[in-house]
Design an enzyme around this catalytic site. Sequence first.
Site, PDB file in Angstrom:
ATOM      1  CG  ASP A 120     -14.278  73.708  20.901  1.00 55.91           C
ATOM      2  OD1 ASP A 120     -15.074  73.287  21.763  1.00 55.91           O
ATOM      3  OD2 ASP A 120     -14.614  73.913  19.720  1.00 55.91           O
ATOM      4  CG  HIS A 127     -17.326  74.300  15.350  1.00 58.02           C
ATOM      5  ND1 HIS A 127     -17.824  75.581  15.216  1.00 58.02           N
ATOM      6  CD2 HIS A 127     -18.399  73.463  15.272  1.00 58.02           C
ATOM      7  CE1 HIS A 127     -19.133  75.522  15.061  1.00 58.02           C
ATOM      8  NE2 HIS A 127     -19.513  74.250  15.077  1.00 58.02           N
ATOM      9  CD  GLN A 181     -18.870  67.651  19.383  1.00 62.46           C
ATOM     10  OE1 GLN A 181     -19.262  66.524  19.700  1.00 62.46           O
ATOM     11  NE2 GLN A 181     -19.683  68.567  18.873  1.00 62.46           N
ATOM     12  CB  CYS A 215     -19.556  74.427  11.797  1.00 62.01           C
ATOM     13  SG  CYS A 215     -21.233  75.046  11.595  1.00 62.01           S
ATOM     14  CE  LYS A 247     -22.268  71.198  20.103  1.00 64.35           C
ATOM     15  NZ  LYS A 247     -22.691  70.974  18.709  1.00 64.35           N
TER      16      LYS A 247
END
Length: 414
Positions: free
Chosen positions: A207, A130, A210, A372, A233
């Site tokens: 990260d 991202h 997700q 993104c 999220k």
Amino acid sequence: MSALDNLMLDVVRVREDFPILERRVHGDVPLIYLDSAATSQTPTAVIDAMSDYYRNTNANIHRGLHSLADEATAAYEGTREKVRAFINARLTREVIFTRGTTEAINLVANSWGANWLNAGDEVLISVMEHHANIVPWQMLAERLDIVIKVIPCDDDGVLDMAAYRDLLGEKTRLVCVNQVSNALGSINPVAEMARLAHAHDALILVDGAQAVPHQQVDVREIDADFYVFSGHKMYGPTGIGVLYGKEALLDAMPPWQGGGEMIRTVSFENGTLFADLPHKFEAGTPPIAEVIGLGKAIDWLDCTHMALITRWEQQLMRHATERMREVDGLRIIGNSPDKAGAISFVVDGAHAQDIGLLIDQLGVAIRTGHHCAQPVLRRFGVDATCRASFAAYNTPEEIDLFVEALQRVLTMVR
């Protein structure tokens, strides 16, 4: 064998927790929400907890001696412990509240990166990141003359681990990688990547934005040095996120932002003495209601059981993949054997934006654009895709209706 192995997610009960799923759009069209990778919907328990804070407890934290301040502080710090347990961090002081994944990465870049990276040092970033895990490091590279190297992926959207091993070297200081790609849905082998990074005396930032809605995360099992994610999220509110960092790293890092709460003493004569972890990274009045909402989202996930959610969503992913492959001219972007949460696709002769606008008229909410994640889309030779993404509240019937709506739309645009 787990006691959950023979159980199935009760999706009917799950959907009852989300009042927005009863909405009808464009007059009287039932809503089919397939955009949870951008923002998941919010269960009633989270909404009620935030409302209750403003109705009954609204006060600033840590600074007051009255009852409301005590109650607000207990709720706020109680969520920190919930987050610690949720990701299996060792200590609550390793949990820093931020505005989201983006701010958490910027904090690491501007605190750790700005003080531990020097000209010529290398930061490895996967091609499928991202922008939030690319741009802060590019900005730092302009300031410090560090070198950014890109970990490629293959034609299925699987990270090239042989290339990753070759990129690691004596100048590598940090690896930045998502656990699950927001654009492709690919699940990356972050524990193995951490092991290889540490063998080269490099750190790893994962990260997890997700990942945390779809699978159980254990930051100690991964051996992540930094792990970041966002509340919105994972069925929580917007405006709240988490930075996990190993205690020794966070202790050594200087504050990024200055202000109230992150200090021990301030004087014009002797300067400022900063607070201990975690407060030295939480300057000013924090998003108290949002932190409380995040805690309730974790409660909801715990009560629903992540193992059941993971299993249910994998069934949805398989069903959606099979049905979407029936659509003439449709090409799925990213066919890793390990995927979660999202399917990106393009259709011959149809622009993603046109598909998104028209399918919305039929009640189906999907995401279109570059997500993104422009570098990885360019890797696949496209500027934009449509993305259908799934959560615990989605059903196979909704996927069937989505595919039917897609077929109708394609008769209009091709």
